[in-house]
Design an enzyme around this catalytic site. Sequence first.
Site, PDB file in Angstrom:
ATOM      1  CG  HIS A 149      -2.032  -0.997   1.131  1.00  0.00           C
ATOM      2  ND1 HIS A 149      -3.344  -0.655   0.839  1.00  0.00           N
ATOM      3  CD2 HIS A 149      -2.032  -2.342   1.279  1.00  0.00           C
ATOM      4  CE1 HIS A 149      -4.095  -1.743   0.824  1.00  0.00           C
ATOM      5  NE2 HIS A 149      -3.327  -2.786   1.091  1.00  0.00           N
ATOM      6  CG  ASP A 175       0.522   9.081   0.503  1.00  0.00           C
ATOM      7  OD1 ASP A 175       0.600   7.938   0.987  1.00  0.00           O
ATOM      8  OD2 ASP A 175      -0.273   9.940   0.925  1.00  0.00           O
TER       9      ASP A 175
END
Length: 469
Positions: free
Chosen positions: A165, A373
């Site tokens: 993730h 991110d």
Amino acid sequence: MGRLVVVSNRVTPITGRQAATAGGLAVGVLAALRGSGWLWFGWSGEVTDEARGGSDGAAPPPPRLFRTGKVSYGLIDLAAADYEGFYAGFANRTLWPLFHYRLDLSSFEHHWYATYRRVNQRFAEALKPLLKPDDIIWIHDYHLIPMASELRRLGCENRIGFFLHIPFPAPEIYVSLPWHRQLAADLCSYDVVGFQTGTDVRQFKQYVELELNGTADWKGAVQALGRSLHVDAYPIGIDVGDVMAMATSAEARRQASRLGASMANRQLIVGVDRLDYTKGIVERLRAFQMLLQDYPNLRRQVTCMQISAPSREQVPEYLELRQQVELLSGHLNGVYSEADWVPLRYLNRSYTRRSLMGFFRLSRVGLVTPLRDGMNLVALEYVASQDEDDPGVLVLSRFAGCAQQLDGALVVNPYDVHHLADTMHAGLAMTLDERQDRWRRMMQAVRTYDIIAWRDRFLARLENRERVG
């Protein structure tokens, strides 16, 4: 397809209002678990005083099994020492900063790594008795990279997939990890490895070729260490209908109405993040201060609301960040506030997702400006929560994975606070026609790459993948 078994570090059974405050991974897993007969396995979140098997050869106790709604759960606890070394240590002070390009914050403690391996062994030993021959196993995130290796050691021949993730760093960064080869070998024990972006895929392939003397073709086939696996980008999405419903819910309207009444018709800039050094909060606040400095006509006309939920408060780097953000917030307000106007509202607390969607819908500009991110679901939720007749403007970091999808966002380098301030100004001044055009383009991408597309695409590859080696 056989039964799907999803494994993640933290498992939180979520029903009713709990779903309103669930984190990104939990929301994604819940979407993947729609239907019946599926299992979600992992840590309960409970820390015990006693060590519980695995490290001394003793068989681990069986997990607690129960069912809530359509989801079956298998939960295990962690001993206090394991929590410190595995979660607070190696996961959050070694892998997390390293994978987010923060070598300066990475600590490489060998006893943390030993605990990380031991806890993954513990997970595998607890899960193995629950597995059926035709189960398909989907492991999630950096906490559990060695899970497939441990399951293979126990004789598991099921198809096993892994999804990261967070970003996968460039090889030059990754090799700084003393155990980079061991974790790369663990990744090669999977049948399918999924990343958020094409950049992550490219960097993993480069590492395989440079450090493992493996091969990787453009179709995603990777050969390394005697293993064959498939590697590709599977960008995670959101449940678009759910977000849209939350944005127009009674709670969202009530919270937005209260906030709007306190704003005195000023324009709202909003940012929502965990209080984490990867999110670019300090740079964002400096840019807002520069906006007020460079565009004095905006003073008293705009309010910035930064919501930062507390995160990993036991980690020293996060305590230092909180102090830095609070000092900067106080300084900004001390310089620019007036008797009837406070330019920055800094809120160090959590809100329900419905409340946040209401704030997003009210705002003129949404700031999603991480320094690095994986995908960033907040950006996707910001887009989906907007009123199509009067949408806000998304200011988005180029280092968020979703920047590759959302071509209607105003993309910025979050390290350049001058440009970030100018981009905020452009968002505040943007015409309605341009805002609507940009929103429509982004919304099309959000719908195309939603949570169901992510789930179906990954599982289709894993279901059809024959294990080799």
